[in-house]
Motif scaffolding. Structure first.
Motif, PDB file in Angstrom:
ATOM      1  N   LEU A 169       6.644  -4.801   5.398  1.00 61.13           N
ATOM      2  CA  LEU A 169       6.990  -5.327   4.083  1.00 61.13           C
ATOM      3  C   LEU A 169       7.561  -6.734   4.182  1.00 61.13           C
ATOM      4  O   LEU A 169       7.182  -7.630   3.425  1.00 61.13           O
ATOM      5  CB  LEU A 169       7.997  -4.382   3.411  1.00 61.13           C
ATOM      6  CG  LEU A 169       8.309  -4.598   1.952  1.00 61.13           C
ATOM      7  CD1 LEU A 169       7.049  -4.524   1.109  1.00 61.13           C
ATOM      8  CD2 LEU A 169       9.307  -3.549   1.480  1.00 61.13           C
ATOM      9  N   TRP A 197      14.418   2.512   1.544  1.00 58.16           N
ATOM     10  CA  TRP A 197      15.177   1.650   2.446  1.00 58.16           C
ATOM     11  C   TRP A 197      16.397   2.416   2.936  1.00 58.16           C
ATOM     12  O   TRP A 197      17.214   2.876   2.152  1.00 58.16           O
ATOM     13  CB  TRP A 197      15.592   0.373   1.715  1.00 58.16           C
ATOM     14  CG  TRP A 197      16.437  -0.520   2.554  1.00 58.16           C
ATOM     15  CD1 TRP A 197      17.788  -0.720   2.457  1.00 58.16           C
ATOM     16  CD2 TRP A 197      16.001  -1.322   3.647  1.00 58.16           C
ATOM     17  NE1 TRP A 197      18.198  -1.599   3.405  1.00 58.16           N
ATOM     18  CE2 TRP A 197      17.123  -1.988   4.152  1.00 58.16           C
ATOM     19  CE3 TRP A 197      14.763  -1.544   4.238  1.00 58.16           C
ATOM     20  CZ2 TRP A 197      17.057  -2.858   5.226  1.00 58.16           C
ATOM     21  CZ3 TRP A 197      14.702  -2.418   5.306  1.00 58.16           C
ATOM     22  CH2 TRP A 197      15.838  -3.068   5.782  1.00 58.16           C
ATOM     23  N   ASN A 212       1.854   5.758   2.214  1.00 60.72           N
ATOM     24  CA  ASN A 212       2.826   6.323   1.267  1.00 60.72           C
ATOM     25  C   ASN A 212       2.924   5.452   0.023  1.00 60.72           C
ATOM     26  O   ASN A 212       2.912   4.227   0.116  1.00 60.72           O
ATOM     27  CB  ASN A 212       4.200   6.441   1.929  1.00 60.72           C
ATOM     28  CG  ASN A 212       4.188   7.398   3.097  1.00 60.72           C
ATOM     29  OD1 ASN A 212       3.699   8.517   2.983  1.00 60.72           O
ATOM     30  ND2 ASN A 212       4.689   6.952   4.230  1.00 60.72           N
ATOM     31  N   THR A 220       5.536   5.016  -1.897  1.00 60.44           N
ATOM     32  CA  THR A 220       6.867   4.430  -2.085  1.00 60.44           C
ATOM     33  C   THR A 220       7.464   4.055  -0.738  1.00 60.44           C
ATOM     34  O   THR A 220       7.031   4.492   0.313  1.00 60.44           O
ATOM     35  CB  THR A 220       7.823   5.421  -2.782  1.00 60.44           C
ATOM     36  OG1 THR A 220       7.933   6.589  -1.971  1.00 60.44           O
ATOM     37  CG2 THR A 220       7.321   5.801  -4.172  1.00 60.44           C
ATOM     38  N   HIS A 221       8.502   3.231  -0.803  1.00 58.59           N
ATOM     39  CA  HIS A 221       9.240   2.823   0.411  1.00 58.59           C
ATOM     40  C   HIS A 221      10.715   3.114   0.164  1.00 58.59           C
ATOM     41  O   HIS A 221      11.272   2.703  -0.849  1.00 58.59           O
ATOM     42  CB  HIS A 221       9.027   1.325   0.671  1.00 58.59           C
ATOM     43  CG  HIS A 221       9.864   0.808   1.798  1.00 58.59           C
ATOM     44  ND1 HIS A 221       9.520   1.018   3.115  1.00 58.59           N
ATOM     45  CD2 HIS A 221      11.008   0.102   1.827  1.00 58.59           C
ATOM     46  CE1 HIS A 221      10.440   0.457   3.898  1.00 58.59           C
ATOM     47  NE2 HIS A 221      11.341  -0.115   3.127  1.00 58.59           N
ATOM     48  N   GLY A 223       3.637  -0.332   5.878  1.00 60.90           N
ATOM     49  CA  GLY A 223       4.558  -0.864   4.885  1.00 60.90           C
ATOM     50  C   GLY A 223       5.999  -0.473   5.112  1.00 60.90           C
ATOM     51  O   GLY A 223       6.757  -0.315   4.164  1.00 60.90           O
ATOM     52  N   GLY A 224       6.386  -0.326   6.382  1.00 66.21           N
ATOM     53  CA  GLY A 224       7.793  -0.079   6.682  1.00 66.21           C
ATOM     54  C   GLY A 224       8.588  -1.368   6.498  1.00 66.21           C
ATOM     55  O   GLY A 224       8.101  -2.339   5.910  1.00 66.21           O
ATOM     56  N   GLU A 241      -0.523   0.780   3.291  1.00 64.90           N
ATOM     57  CA  GLU A 241       0.482   1.805   3.563  1.00 64.90           C
ATOM     58  C   GLU A 241       0.012   3.110   2.957  1.00 64.90           C
ATOM     59  O   GLU A 241      -0.453   3.126   1.814  1.00 64.90           O
ATOM     60  CB  GLU A 241       1.831   1.388   2.977  1.00 64.90           C
ATOM     61  CG  GLU A 241       2.902   2.443   3.011  1.00 64.90           C
ATOM     62  CD  GLU A 241       3.208   2.965   4.414  1.00 64.90           C
ATOM     63  OE1 GLU A 241       3.364   4.186   4.540  1.00 64.90           O
ATOM     64  OE2 GLU A 241       3.271   2.172   5.363  1.00 64.90           O
TER      65      GLU A 241
END
Length: 70
Positions: A40, A68, A63, A65-66, A35-36, A61
């Motif tokens: 995404l 940016w 993690n 959260t992501h 989900g980087g 993913e």
């Protein structure tokens, strides 16, 4: 049990699946791993292109959260 088998054409424009078990309306599942920024973006574009009626777009993913960082 019949599973959905996906193929992708050379141009990457269309996904086709073999028919699911008769009598069952089964969605094709497309799984994006990671989900980087790229994963995404890919999941979002696939969702816009193929919609929710016939496809499930799944983003995996580890993690929760992501962040940016441009």
């Amino acid at each position: 049990m019949n599973e959905q088998v996906l193929t992708k054409d050379v141009a990457g424009d269309r996904l086709e699946g073999l028919p699911a078990a008769e009598g069952k309306a089964k969605k094709t599942q497309i799984v994006v791993v990671g989900g980087g920024a790229g994963g995404l973006e890919l999941a979002a574009r696939l969702g816009k292109r193929y919609g929710r009626d016939r496809y499930d777009i799944i983003l995996l993913e580890k993690n929760p959260t992501h962040i940016w960082k441009p």
